[in-house]
Design a protein around this motif. Structure first.
Motif, short mmCIF file in Angstrom:
data_model
loop_
_atom_site.label_atom_id
_atom_site.label_comp_id
_atom_site.label_asym_id
_atom_site.label_seq_id
_atom_site.Cartn_x
_atom_site.Cartn_y
_atom_site.Cartn_z
N MET A 1 0.86 -1.20 0.00
CA MET A 1 0.00 0.00 0.00
C MET A 1 0.89 1.25 0.00
O MET A 1 1.85 1.32 0.76
CB MET A 1 -0.86 -0.04 1.27
CG MET A 1 -1.82 1.10 1.45
SD MET A 1 -2.98 0.67 2.82
CE MET A 1 -2.86 2.15 3.82
N LEU A 2 0.58 2.18 -0.90
CA LEU A 2 1.38 3.39 -0.99
C LEU A 2 0.91 4.41 0.04
O LEU A 2 -0.25 4.43 0.43
CB LEU A 2 1.27 3.98 -2.40
CG LEU A 2 2.06 3.23 -3.46
CD1 LEU A 2 1.79 3.81 -4.83
CD2 LEU A 2 3.55 3.29 -3.15
N SER A 3 1.82 5.25 0.44
CA SER A 3 1.44 6.31 1.37
C SER A 3 0.78 7.45 0.60
O SER A 3 0.75 7.44 -0.63
CB SER A 3 2.69 6.83 2.08
OG SER A 3 3.33 7.79 1.28
N THR A 4 0.28 8.41 1.33
CA THR A 4 -0.30 9.60 0.67
C THR A 4 0.64 10.80 0.78
O THR A 4 0.22 11.93 0.63
CB THR A 4 -1.66 9.96 1.31
OG1 THR A 4 -1.46 10.29 2.69
CG2 THR A 4 -2.66 8.82 1.21
N MET A 5 1.91 10.52 1.06
CA MET A 5 2.86 11.61 1.18
C MET A 5 3.26 12.16 -0.19
O MET A 5 3.24 11.43 -1.18
CB MET A 5 4.14 11.11 1.90
CG MET A 5 3.94 10.73 3.33
SD MET A 5 3.64 12.16 4.44
CE MET A 5 1.89 11.88 4.86
#
Lengths: 551, 551
Positions: A1-5
């Motif tokens: 899962m990718l971060s939202t940064m």
């Protein structure tokens, strides 16, 4: 899962923009040797870096990945090049002005430098190389010095100040990949050709953050750092980048590296911090003993490059100057360890011992020890092995041309990508590194290791000994044995037998490790960066040039 | 051209391994309310994190990217979860225990949490939610508290200590991509559903380095940090990660957040640093005034979450405790600015003013101001606009499910990817941020902006005023005008006319900005994280629930 940064690259460009704006009032002060030093704010230096980038691109045709070399002292113009060249997408190549002409020439050709920015006073060093420099199209001269030796150059010659004058102070810096090359530096190996290490924007940025952490140098805009360590030597330990990140003022000695002007600039400019190799501090200490100065502004001194002799550290303690050991190498950017004693040792008898270690690893430097047989050794403070390190500002290869696959020699890099440092030592359970030797300097006597460094430190704590170097020499019975080469102080009275007894009685050296072979020398030969050059001593011994006494 | 640096990811795993080994002697001390606090070394916590990861994987079936939630106070077990969950490749989701039940329930479902680790004393908060929690398969209980309300849970219920007991203390942590999700936190917006922010390993690592830089908190292993700011509130400002990176000891208050136990733990455990929102410090100050304690160990206190009233900062100065302002938000990890005064202001009259700003931007946070018409405003310390920020630990989107495209609402993110903070303020030429308002709280009177915060600070500096909140209310003539809502101290004698005159004469408020509308309230309503909840006041006004006097 990718971060939202946000996906924001770590770049030298960001350090430049930040330093020039947020810390615009901080200053680079360059010593001129007479009258007022040159004073330049970060805002001014940032604007001039923009002008330099315009000149390099528009007038000199510098493009992406082109190498722009510097053959310069530590000064404001060198700092401008430090920022302009990487931020425009080119690669800053700092040339070591202590190298022999043929090595310099080879390195410039290997890196295919298109431009060289040279300090005027270093033209005599550059001029003899000119006929052999086929890749260099432009030479830019900065600061005082006779230009006439450059008349014969095939390359176009420019004056730094004329070149940047009138150009726009703002530059539309490109958005760069953080893994892209930003700067490079060759390490003068003891064998084979010099090896190029190429720093990325990412590695320089992370290293700058590390330098500024409270457990490293931890400086702020209230500090002024006297940057004696040369800008050609592993990016002056990263200080020009680290200082722009946090607004630390820089005091630059330019070519005035002798003890007297250093003492004078400390007294008049009142730096709070200084960074240099031990030989510089040896000289400064002698100067301060001979001609006392007010050096009370200095609260922290970072010593690296080679181990600081305990006697030197104790002498600085007496002056109220706190020496902090650090360890690193060209391949480690260089910050590898810093010797702030751990909390539990502060104020105890253990404290000085911790300060004499190479220091503690930060989170960014993972470390392991490999024994003579390739086995992993424990962090027990006793098992000695070769140090291997891993981290985002540690080299994983050497440069082999801009389009070629990097070199990964097996004696320098492990199969799983760790750097083999060539240093032998121990690591304590709480992560303090104690180096005992270079892997090639360790003395293998009857299947056991003898530390040349332990012998040297013990010898140098004798009042009659100015310097001492111990090297391995062949021995029929034991394989190798230590040879002690000693520089005596004026008026010394101790003979070899006395020194040998001193090692056993005061130095804590085991009997089987005591040298049988002794010689007096004029000075310990040094490498271009001030380290003991033991291969010269070994060669002199092999060539029968040393007058050796056998006890 | 690529660099020759190693490609080593920045991960929470590395912080864990480093802290547990190199800083293994540093400690997490958790307050228990009676008798000795619980003391656990970083080495022990690291080993227990390994055990927890084994339990989560082998017994609870936690796999890559699974969300493991915590509903916990600040304590050692919560720190263990902080490391075990991200390091094993799962995502730590900290639940805000101050939220209303329906919000918590919505958030757990939206994040699809599979596991919840809950402090025993918070079971009464979790129990009513159980029927609605469809994604939660396991509940792990830690610490004292009645377990019986969990009997009805469909999820399996485990005891934390039983779950980890006997498992291997070492775990073969996977090598993770640094951009991968590590932790998440929902921000309770004032409109619409809560928004999830997903931190990456990279962002947490870089943020930890920033926290440890000398110009941020700059702590070392000689420090102990009293972490009052909740671990559910933006990762306790990153302190559990930052402390493991450098060996800073943690003092954790668990559920004992009242002024009396906080004062007691400061006196007995002697922390050097503390971090909390202003309301905590207001309470502690009152406690210390009523019952003096030895708080002399505290040298640095970080205040964030909302602006620190000048009177509070001055009161702490008198106690010898240096308050340092910081600004940030859930979307900024949170460290955005820190208010160490610049070198040139230290020791001058300007110093206190700099300390009252939100602080200075570090290199990792680029900033710009956008005016009411979308125009870029200069950093002149006067032009007020909405703050937008960009950097590697700043959110560029909101979570929208593990496989869905993240949300990028136009009122929160600019087209070029910057975060619109919703905060209005000015930036000085040297990068100090002064916030004057939330964008939604600013009072638009006759085409000009009136800062509600300036009015509040001026009001709260009057001795009769305990708290004051100023909100915009509709006005036929000017569009909007300020309404002053005031909490009076016991025995207060000032009337509204007196306060209004005080604002003009002592508070430096321009005449056209002085409120006409005044009301006394019992207390300023607060959000779950202790900020003034102005939307409640606006609603009360709109509903005619306030008894407003018009001067």
């Amino acid at each position: 899962m990718l971060s939202t940064m946000q996906d924001v690259p770590l770049t030298v460009t960001r350090i430049l923009e930040h330093g020039a704006q947020v810390h615009g009032r901080s200053r680079i002060t360059t010593w001129t040797g007479q009258g007022e030093p040159q004073r330049r704010s970060f805002a001014e230096a940032g604007a001039r870096a923009g002008q330099l980038a315009h000149a390099l691109r528009d007038d000199l045709g510098v493009r992406d990945d082109d190498r722009v070399a510097t053959l310069m002292w530590n000064n404001a113009e060198h700092v401008e090049a430090y920022f302009a060249v990487p931020a425009m997408g080119a690669v800053l190549h700092t040339l070591n002005l202590r190298l022999a002409a043929e090595q310099l020439s080879w390195i410039i050709g290997h890196a295919a430098d298109r431009v060289i920015i040279v300090s005027g006073s270093l033209i005599p060093l550059l001029a003899p190389l000119l006929p052999g420099l086929t890749t260099v199209e432009h030479i830019v001269v900065s600061g005082p010095g006779d230009r006439s030796p450059l008349a014969a150059a095939r390359a176009r010659v420019h004056e730094y100040e004329e070149l940047i004058a009138g150009r726009p102070a703002t530059y539309d810096w490109p958005e760069l990949d953080e893994r892209r090359a930003a700067a490079m530096c060759y390490t003068s190996g003891t064998t084979g050709d010099p090896k190029g290490v190429v720093y990325s924007h990412r590695s320089l940025y992370l290293h700058s953050m590390q330098v500024n952490m409270a457990q490293s140098m931890g400086l702020t805009d209230r500090d002024t750092s006297l940057v004696v360590v040369p800008q050609f030597h592993v990016n002056a330990w990263g200080l020009p980048y680290a200082t722009f990140m946090t607004g630390v003022n820089m005091l630059m000695p330019d070519r005035f590296l002798q003890p007297a002007p250093l003492a004078e600039m400390i007294e008049s400019e009142r730096p709070t911090h200084a960074a240099a190799v031990p030989t510089i501090w040896q000289g400064l200490l002698a100067e301060l003993t001979a001609r006392p100065r007010d050096v009370s502004s200095l609260t922290q001194v970072t010593i690296g490059g080679s181990a600081c002799p305990p006697a030197l550290m104790a002498a600085f303690d007496k002056l109220g100057i706190r020496v902090c050991h650090a360890w690193g190498m060209t391949e480690t950017s260089p910050l590898g360890t810093v010797a702030h004693p751990p909390a539990h040792a502060v104020g105890t008898e253990e404290e000085f011992g911790y300060r004499l270690t190479q220091g503690r690893f930060p989170a960014g430097v993972a470390a392991r020890l490999t024994g003579p047989g390739g086995e992993r050794l424990p962090w027990d403070g006793e098992s000695a092995g070769e140090l291997e390190v891993r981290g985002p500002w540690i080299a994983g290869a050497y440069y082999n041309g801009p389009d070629a696959e990097p070199l990964r020699p097996a004696d320098k890099f492990s199969e799983d990508g760790w750097l083999k440092t060539g240093d032998v030592g121990t690591i304590s359970p709480d992560g303090f590194l104690t180096l005992t030797d270079r892997a090639k300097d360790v003395i293998k006597s009857g299947g056991e290791w003898i530390s040349s460094v332990d012998l040297e430190n013990a010898l140098m704590s004798h009042p009659d000994v100015a310097e001492a170097a111990v090297v391995a020499v062949p021995d029929d019975k034991w394989g190798e044995r230590p040879l002690a080469t000693v520089v005596l102080r004026e008026g010394a009275t101790a003979d070899f037998a006395t020194l040998r007894a001193f090692l056993a009685e005061e130095g804590g050296i085991a009997k089987w490790q005591l040298p049988e072979r002794w010689t007096v020398i004029e000075a310990v030969p040094k490498t271009s960066v001030g380290k003991f050059d033991k291969k010269v001593l070994r060669r002199r011994y092999a060539d029968g040039q040393l007058d050796v006494t056998r006890l």
